[in-house]
Design a protein around this motif. Structure first.
Motif, PDB file in Angstrom:
ATOM      1  N   UNK A  71       0.831  -1.205   0.000  1.00 28.62           N
ATOM      2  CA  UNK A  71       0.000   0.000   0.000  1.00 28.62           C
ATOM      3  C   UNK A  71       0.870   1.262   0.000  1.00 28.62           C
ATOM      4  N   UNK A  72       1.716   1.440  -1.015  1.00 33.73           N
ATOM      5  CA  UNK A  72       2.628   2.594  -0.990  1.00 33.73           C
ATOM      6  C   UNK A  72       1.909   3.940  -0.965  1.00 33.73           C
ATOM      7  N   UNK A  73       0.733   4.015  -1.621  1.00 28.70           N
ATOM      8  CA  UNK A  73      -0.003   5.281  -1.629  1.00 28.70           C
ATOM      9  C   UNK A  73      -0.372   5.712  -0.213  1.00 28.70           C
ATOM     10  N   UNK A  74      -0.648   4.748   0.645  1.00 28.39           N
ATOM     11  CA  UNK A  74      -1.022   5.067   2.027  1.00 28.39           C
ATOM     12  C   UNK A  74       0.148   5.697   2.779  1.00 28.39           C
ATOM     13  N   UNK A  75       1.351   5.190   2.522  1.00 26.77           N
ATOM     14  CA  UNK A  75       2.547   5.751   3.165  1.00 26.77           C
ATOM     15  C   UNK A  75       2.797   7.169   2.665  1.00 26.77           C
ATOM     16  N   UNK A  76       2.718   7.371   1.346  1.00 32.78           N
ATOM     17  CA  UNK A  76       2.947   8.697   0.782  1.00 32.78           C
ATOM     18  C   UNK A  76       1.939   9.705   1.337  1.00 32.78           C
ATOM     19  N   UNK A  77       0.670   9.322   1.339  1.00 36.23           N
ATOM     20  CA  UNK A  77      -0.386  10.221   1.788  1.00 36.23           C
ATOM     21  C   UNK A  77      -0.210  10.585   3.257  1.00 36.23           C
ATOM     22  N   UNK A  78       0.092   9.574   4.083  1.00 32.72           N
ATOM     23  CA  UNK A  78       0.252   9.822   5.518  1.00 32.72           C
ATOM     24  C   UNK A  78       1.421  10.764   5.787  1.00 32.72           C
ATOM     25  N   UNK A  79       2.541  10.538   5.109  1.00 33.91           N
ATOM     26  CA  UNK A  79       3.715  11.384   5.352  1.00 33.91           C
ATOM     27  C   UNK A  79       3.463  12.814   4.897  1.00 33.91           C
ATOM     28  N   UNK A  80       2.842  12.987   3.741  1.00 32.60           N
ATOM     29  CA  UNK A  80       2.624  14.329   3.213  1.00 32.60           C
ATOM     30  C   UNK A  80       1.534  15.077   3.954  1.00 32.60           C
ATOM     31  N   UNK A  81       0.697  14.349   4.696  1.00 32.89           N
ATOM     32  CA  UNK A  81      -0.310  14.999   5.533  1.00 32.89           C
ATOM     33  C   UNK A  81       0.211  15.290   6.936  1.00 32.89           C
ATOM     34  N   UNK A  82       1.473  14.986   7.180  1.00 27.98           N
ATOM     35  CA  UNK A  82       2.088  15.344   8.453  1.00 27.98           C
ATOM     36  C   UNK A  82       2.114  14.260   9.510  1.00 27.98           C
ATOM     37  N   UNK A 172       5.398  19.704  -4.274  1.00 21.86           N
ATOM     38  CA  UNK A 172       6.696  20.360  -4.138  1.00 21.86           C
ATOM     39  C   UNK A 172       7.819  19.391  -4.492  1.00 21.86           C
ATOM     40  N   UNK A 173       9.014  19.940  -4.673  1.00 24.21           N
ATOM     41  CA  UNK A 173      10.190  19.094  -4.922  1.00 24.21           C
ATOM     42  C   UNK A 173      10.432  18.171  -3.732  1.00 24.21           C
ATOM     43  N   UNK A 174      10.212  18.674  -2.527  1.00 24.44           N
ATOM     44  CA  UNK A 174      10.432  17.860  -1.329  1.00 24.44           C
ATOM     45  C   UNK A 174       9.486  16.660  -1.299  1.00 24.44           C
ATOM     46  N   UNK A 175       8.239  16.855  -1.723  1.00 28.12           N
ATOM     47  CA  UNK A 175       7.286  15.743  -1.751  1.00 28.12           C
ATOM     48  C   UNK A 175       7.701  14.690  -2.780  1.00 28.12           C
ATOM     49  N   UNK A 176       8.132  15.148  -3.953  1.00 26.34           N
ATOM     50  CA  UNK A 176       8.607  14.206  -4.958  1.00 26.34           C
ATOM     51  C   UNK A 176       9.873  13.492  -4.483  1.00 26.34           C
ATOM     52  N   UNK A 177      10.722  14.221  -3.772  1.00 25.20           N
ATOM     53  CA  UNK A 177      11.950  13.616  -3.243  1.00 25.20           C
ATOM     54  C   UNK A 177      11.616  12.553  -2.203  1.00 25.20           C
ATOM     55  N   UNK A 178      10.635  12.809  -1.345  1.00 21.86           N
ATOM     56  CA  UNK A 178      10.239  11.828  -0.326  1.00 21.86           C
ATOM     57  C   UNK A 178       9.783  10.528  -0.974  1.00 21.86           C
ATOM     58  N   UNK A 179       8.971  10.636  -2.029  1.00 20.44           N
ATOM     59  CA  UNK A 179       8.526   9.435  -2.744  1.00 20.44           C
ATOM     60  C   UNK A 179       9.717   8.714  -3.361  1.00 20.44           C
ATOM     61  N   UNK A 180      10.640   9.485  -3.947  1.00 23.05           N
ATOM     62  CA  UNK A 180      11.829   8.885  -4.531  1.00 23.05           C
ATOM     63  C   UNK A 180      12.703   8.184  -3.507  1.00 23.05           C
ATOM     64  N   UNK A 181      12.815   8.755  -2.311  1.00 23.69           N
ATOM     65  CA  UNK A 181      13.609   8.129  -1.253  1.00 23.69           C
ATOM     66  C   UNK A 181      12.990   6.812  -0.808  1.00 23.69           C
ATOM     67  N   UNK A 182      11.675   6.806  -0.631  1.00 22.19           N
ATOM     68  CA  UNK A 182      11.005   5.556  -0.269  1.00 22.19           C
ATOM     69  C   UNK A 182      11.216   4.502  -1.361  1.00 22.19           C
ATOM     70  N   UNK A 183      11.074   4.921  -2.619  1.00 22.76           N
ATOM     71  CA  UNK A 183      11.217   3.976  -3.720  1.00 22.76           C
ATOM     72  C   UNK A 183      12.611   3.414  -3.834  1.00 22.76           C
TER      73      UNK A 183
END
Length: 268
Positions: A71-82, A172-183
């Protein structure tokens, strides 16, 4: 002088946080978030504090790895929502996996590194002296051993390119970077298994390197698509950003190491 205690959820009158001196209103400081320590210090108290910290990190890592698998979308959403407690932050998450990769890389046989050294020497044969060629190969070997940590930087150009290629998405670039780091962290976990199997099967070093490099790229693309949605035009832009970003950093790395080997004084 009476000893301070910090148990329960009631207000703690007259006590201040030992870290920031803010008056305590409960078992946790509302200013810095630190849990009020149990005083006086005891062996059971030390052990409880240790287990609370370690078990929290362990549970967070396990949950993050598991949900990034299914469920990667769940991780991305949770992190970007704080939400910061449920999942491990992408930076320490990648650093933890990178440390595991570096430790396990020392178990690779000498034949693997010898083959890689020969390949590197062939790349600069004729353009550098033997001594400088040996330095070039050694610098690349050192960088290869620490490459998992360099992925923190390698993922930045792709994140910046994605921001440019998706101007209407609003991330933002930071949000895209966070997804890239997880990946890339999950790709490195899989790379450990593939590299181990390749070593066991005595796969040629060049073929194994091609497989692992392709795997890093494909998994990064897959995680960005899981975040942005799978559409043909989205796929093209994500592939372009990842290919160009990875190629840019790889060429920059090669250029810097070559320049150092060619310039360093004291070598013939």
């Amino acid at each position: 002088m009476p000893h301070d205690t910090a148990s329960g959820s009631q207000a703690i009158a007259g006590l201040t946080c030992r870290s920031c001196a803010t008056p305590l209103q409960g078992p946790f400081c509302h200013a810095c978030g630190i849990k009020a320590p149990r005083l006086p210090l005891t062996l059971p108290g030390m052990w409880q504090d240790f287990t609370e910290r370690v078990l929290h990190v362990e549970k967070s890592l396990k949950r993050t790895v598991g949900h990034l698998c299914w469920q990667p979308q769940q991780v991305f959403k949770a992190f970007m929502q704080g939400q910061r407690l449920r999942y491990t932050h992408p930076l320490p998450f990648l650093v933890a996996i990178a440390t595991l990769c570096v430790l396990l890389s020392h178990f690779y046989g000498d034949a693997y590194f010898d083959a890689y050294r020969v390949k590197l020497l062939q790349q600069v044969w004729g353009s550098l002296s033997p001594a400088r060629s040996a330095l070039y190969a050694q610098l690349n070997l050192w960088l290869s051993l620490s490459m998992p940590y360099w992925m923190l930087v390698f993922t930045l150009p792709s994140a910046g390119l994605l921001r440019l290629l998706f101007p209407r998405q609003g991330f933002t670039v930071a949000e895209a970077w966070a997804v890239g780091l997880y990946g890339i962290a999950m790709a490195m976990l899989l790379d450990l298994a593939v590299s181990g199997l390749g070593q066991w099967a005595q796969m040629p070093m060049l073929r194994l390197q091609i497989i692992t490099d392709a795997m890093l790229l494909l998994i990064s693309i897959a995680y960005y698509l899981a975040w942005l949605g799978f559409k043909p035009w989205t796929l093209l832009r994500v592939v372009a950003a990842c290919l160009f970003g990875f190629a840019l950093m790889n060429q920059l790395q090669e250029m810097i190491i070559y320049r150092i080997a060619a310039w360093l004084p004291g070598l013939q």
